[in-house]
Design a protein around this motif. Structure first.
Motif, PDB file in Angstrom:
ATOM      1  N   GLY A  49      -0.505  11.757  -8.661  1.00 26.52           N
ATOM      2  CA  GLY A  49      -1.558  10.784  -8.911  1.00 26.52           C
ATOM      3  C   GLY A  49      -2.251  10.404  -7.619  1.00 26.52           C
ATOM      4  O   GLY A  49      -1.929  10.915  -6.550  1.00 26.52           O
ATOM      5  N   SER A  50      -3.207   9.500  -7.738  1.00 28.97           N
ATOM      6  CA  SER A  50      -3.850   9.007  -6.524  1.00 28.97           C
ATOM      7  C   SER A  50      -4.019   7.496  -6.639  1.00 28.97           C
ATOM      8  O   SER A  50      -3.908   6.919  -7.715  1.00 28.97           O
ATOM      9  N   VAL A  51      -4.271   6.877  -5.492  1.00 30.24           N
ATOM     10  CA  VAL A  51      -4.416   5.424  -5.444  1.00 30.24           C
ATOM     11  C   VAL A  51      -5.836   5.108  -5.012  1.00 30.24           C
ATOM     12  O   VAL A  51      -6.372   5.737  -4.106  1.00 30.24           O
ATOM     13  N   ALA A  52      -6.474   4.147  -5.670  1.00 27.97           N
ATOM     14  CA  ALA A  52      -7.850   3.802  -5.313  1.00 27.97           C
ATOM     15  C   ALA A  52      -8.128   2.348  -5.649  1.00 27.97           C
ATOM     16  O   ALA A  52      -7.274   1.651  -6.185  1.00 27.97           O
ATOM     17  N   ASN A  53      -9.323   1.925  -5.322  1.00 30.42           N
ATOM     18  CA  ASN A  53      -9.848   0.601  -5.690  1.00 30.42           C
ATOM     19  C   ASN A  53      -8.960  -0.562  -5.270  1.00 30.42           C
ATOM     20  O   ASN A  53      -8.633  -1.426  -6.079  1.00 30.42           O
ATOM     21  N   TRP A  54      -8.608  -0.606  -4.000  1.00 26.84           N
ATOM     22  CA  TRP A  54      -7.818  -1.740  -3.508  1.00 26.84           C
ATOM     23  C   TRP A  54      -8.663  -3.004  -3.480  1.00 26.84           C
ATOM     24  O   TRP A  54      -9.850  -2.961  -3.175  1.00 26.84           O
ATOM     25  N   ASN A  55      -8.052  -4.123  -3.760  1.00 22.24           N
ATOM     26  CA  ASN A  55      -8.760  -5.385  -3.550  1.00 22.24           C
ATOM     27  C   ASN A  55      -8.615  -5.772  -2.075  1.00 22.24           C
ATOM     28  O   ASN A  55      -7.853  -5.143  -1.325  1.00 22.24           O
ATOM     29  N   ALA A  56      -9.330  -6.803  -1.664  1.00 21.83           N
ATOM     30  CA  ALA A  56      -9.378  -7.157  -0.244  1.00 21.83           C
ATOM     31  C   ALA A  56      -8.000  -7.547   0.307  1.00 21.83           C
ATOM     32  O   ALA A  56      -7.666  -7.228   1.447  1.00 21.83           O
ATOM     33  N   ARG A  60       0.833  -1.202   0.000  1.00 27.02           N
ATOM     34  CA  ARG A  60       0.000   0.000   0.000  1.00 27.02           C
ATOM     35  C   ARG A  60       0.866   1.251   0.000  1.00 27.02           C
ATOM     36  O   ARG A  60       0.614   2.212  -0.719  1.00 27.02           O
ATOM     37  N   GLU A  61       1.874   1.209   0.841  1.00 24.31           N
ATOM     38  CA  GLU A  61       2.752   2.366   0.931  1.00 24.31           C
ATOM     39  C   GLU A  61       3.524   2.549  -0.386  1.00 24.31           C
ATOM     40  O   GLU A  61       3.742   3.667  -0.838  1.00 24.31           O
ATOM     41  N   THR A  62       3.899   1.426  -0.981  1.00 25.93           N
ATOM     42  CA  THR A  62       4.599   1.483  -2.262  1.00 25.93           C
ATOM     43  C   THR A  62       3.747   2.205  -3.309  1.00 25.93           C
ATOM     44  O   THR A  62       4.217   3.100  -4.008  1.00 25.93           O
ATOM     45  N   ALA A  63       2.487   1.795  -3.383  1.00 25.52           N
ATOM     46  CA  ALA A  63       1.590   2.388  -4.381  1.00 25.52           C
ATOM     47  C   ALA A  63       1.423   3.885  -4.129  1.00 25.52           C
ATOM     48  O   ALA A  63       1.466   4.701  -5.061  1.00 25.52           O
ATOM     49  N   GLU A  64       1.248   4.254  -2.864  1.00 29.20           N
ATOM     50  CA  GLU A  64       1.112   5.672  -2.510  1.00 29.20           C
ATOM     51  C   GLU A  64       2.363   6.453  -2.914  1.00 29.20           C
ATOM     52  O   GLU A  64       2.292   7.582  -3.398  1.00 29.20           O
ATOM     53  N   THR A  65       3.514   5.835  -2.676  1.00 30.93           N
ATOM     54  CA  THR A  65       4.775   6.511  -2.996  1.00 30.93           C
ATOM     55  C   THR A  65       4.912   6.736  -4.500  1.00 30.93           C
ATOM     56  O   THR A  65       5.345   7.802  -4.937  1.00 30.93           O
ATOM     57  N   ILE A  66       4.516   5.735  -5.276  1.00 31.98           N
ATOM     58  CA  ILE A  66       4.565   5.906  -6.739  1.00 31.98           C
ATOM     59  C   ILE A  66       3.676   7.074  -7.148  1.00 31.98           C
ATOM     60  O   ILE A  66       4.083   7.964  -7.896  1.00 31.98           O
ATOM     61  N   ALA A  67       2.447   7.071  -6.628  1.00 32.71           N
ATOM     62  CA  ALA A  67       1.475   8.086  -7.039  1.00 32.71           C
ATOM     63  C   ALA A  67       1.875   9.485  -6.581  1.00 32.71           C
ATOM     64  O   ALA A  67       1.810  10.448  -7.349  1.00 32.71           O
ATOM     65  N   LYS A  68       2.294   9.599  -5.325  1.00 32.94           N
ATOM     66  CA  LYS A  68       2.516  10.936  -4.748  1.00 32.94           C
ATOM     67  C   LYS A  68       3.929  11.465  -4.983  1.00 32.94           C
ATOM     68  O   LYS A  68       4.130  12.666  -5.110  1.00 32.94           O
ATOM     69  N   CYS A 105      -4.348  -2.569  -6.949  1.00 31.41           N
ATOM     70  CA  CYS A 105      -4.986  -1.260  -6.801  1.00 31.41           C
ATOM     71  C   CYS A 105      -4.922  -0.507  -8.123  1.00 31.41           C
ATOM     72  O   CYS A 105      -4.316  -0.967  -9.080  1.00 31.41           O
ATOM     73  N   SER A 106      -5.527   0.671  -8.137  1.00 23.58           N
ATOM     74  CA  SER A 106      -5.480   1.514  -9.323  1.00 23.58           C
ATOM     75  C   SER A 106      -4.649   2.753  -9.044  1.00 23.58           C
ATOM     76  O   SER A 106      -4.770   3.361  -7.991  1.00 23.58           O
ATOM     77  N   LEU A 107      -3.804   3.094 -10.010  1.00 20.97           N
ATOM     78  CA  LEU A 107      -3.075   4.366  -9.951  1.00 20.97           C
ATOM     79  C   LEU A 107      -3.779   5.292 -10.924  1.00 20.97           C
ATOM     80  O   LEU A 107      -3.945   4.960 -12.096  1.00 20.97           O
ATOM     81  N   ILE A 108      -4.204   6.442 -10.406  1.00 23.96           N
ATOM     82  CA  ILE A 108      -5.018   7.327 -11.242  1.00 23.96           C
ATOM     83  C   ILE A 108      -4.337   8.679 -11.461  1.00 23.96           C
ATOM     84  O   ILE A 108      -3.862   9.304 -10.519  1.00 23.96           O
TER      85      ILE A 108
END
Lengths: 185, 194
Positions: A95-102, A76-84, A107-110
């Motif tokens: 960018g932003s991160v959304a739509n995580w699976n369970a 999760r932190e990895t994805a946030e770091t890529i986006a932000k 997730c989605s990078l937007i």
């Protein structure tokens, strides 16, 4: 502004920058060249992804050296770091991160905006083209260098009539780091 | 289906306001991309001349579009029609837009009437590039030569444009000179205009 709300801004302010139009037009020239060479849009999508991968495996060093970040504790932190931080540091957009699976593995990078697509319009003949597919390759390549095998693909593209640029990022495997460690930590 | 319930829609490119050209990306992003362009081009050619040709072609596409963009934005939809005017446009306006600075120098060739040179101590595209010995005089500045050619051709000044390394005394790195050789008709027209 509260500290750390846009952690990428300070990084972007500190790196050397060039006019985005040079970047945009050069990327356009590459895509046009690929379309001439390969003719099939699917092949072009693939080639863009490969070019991105080649960039990603080198870009990660630049990122780690300049981004002033600490090790990410989870995906999760990895994805946030890529986006932000990642998108901001290189492309100047956040960018932003959304739509995580369970399971927290997908997730989605937007991106709402993206300097690659300025001045771009897809002609009828290129409807199957994921114009920014190079970004998928970059992320895949970069993550592979920090022990994460991933699959990245575009699911939404404003050029194709969607409301955002959305890449689906899926963690396939976290490759354990094995002794001897290659880095110095 | 398209456009139903969408908050943000893709607006036709000509209906969007033209940016001011102040947006930036990181130099790394551009350099990585340019390096991929060079490496990819290398896989499609058999020799250095072809490689330069491919980079030149890519650059020409950029130049043509830059001309159009800058004529709109900086020149109130007018473009230069005289030789010195267009040369100074390339040397100042185009350079400033694309590379963030005016080119180091613009000179007239001493031996030939139809030759002009734009020189740059360290061309932006060559910042992180070192040419292997076996590739001889190859210069990635071919891309920039292409840009110049694209601008000149688009403005009605056909020319042959090439990039060369020129050794500078006391400097480890050579500078790059973009050599512009105008087509005969350009000089004839220029002479007629007086």
């Amino acid at each position: 502004m509260p500290p750390n709300s846009r952690p990428g801004d300070a990084v972007f302010a500190n790196v050397e920058r060039v006019n985005a139009e040079l970047f945009t037009l050069t990327y356009g020239a590459i895509v046009r060249q690929l379309l001439t060479d390969f003719e099939e849009v699917d092949e072009v999508n693939k080639q863009l992804d490969t070019m991105g991968y080649n960039i990603g495996i080198r870009l990660i060093d630049d990122f780690l050296a300049k981004a002033n970040i600490t090790r990410c504790s989870d995906f999760r932190e990895t994805a946030e770091t890529i986006a932000k931080v990642g998108f901001k540091m290189f492309l100047g957009v956040t960018g932003s991160v959304a739509n995580w699976n369970a399971d927290g593995t997908e997730c989605s990078l937007i991106l709402d905006d993206n300097p690659l697509v300025d001045f771009v319009e897809l002609p009828e003949t290129c409807q199957g083209l994921y114009y920014c597919n190079i970004l998928c390759g970059v992320i895949r390549g970069a993550l592979e260098m920090v022990s994460m095998r991933t699959e990245v693909k575009f699911v939404k593209d404003i050029l194709r009539g969607d409301d955002a640029y959305e890449m689906r990022l899926k963690l396939l495997e976290q490759v354990p780091e094995e002794y001897p460690y290659k880095d110095d930590d | 289906m398209i456009g139903v319930g969408r908050t943000k829609q893709h607006v036709n490119v000509v209906d969007r306001p033209l940016g001011k050209g102040k947006v930036e990306v990181s130099l790394s992003a551009f350099s990585f991309l340019f390096s991929e362009l060079v490496q990819y081009s290398q896989t499609r050619v058999d020799n250095i001349a072809e490689l330069e040709r491919r980079l030149e072609d890519a650059g020409a596409g950029v130049g043509l579009r830059t001309l159009e963009l800058l004529c709109h934005r900086e020149k109130g939809n007018r473009r230069e029609t005289r030789l010195l005017g267009i040369l100074s446009f390339v040397h100042s306006t185009v350079w400033k837009c694309l590379f963030g600075k005016v080119a180091d120098s613009l000179e007239k060739g001493t031996e030939h009437e139809d030759e002009y040179m734009i020189s740059e101590k360290e061309l932006l595209v060559n910042r992180f590039i070192s040419v292997p010995k076996d590739m001889g005089a190859f210069n990635c500045g071919a891309f920039v030569a292409g840009v110049v050619k694209g601008v000149l051709d688009g403005a009605g000044f056909p020319a042959r444009v090439t990039a060369h390394f020129v050794a500078v005394e006391g400097q480890a790195r050579p500078r790059t000179t973009i050599l512009i050789k105008f087509a005969e008709e350009v000089l004839q027209r220029e002479a007629r205009l007086g």
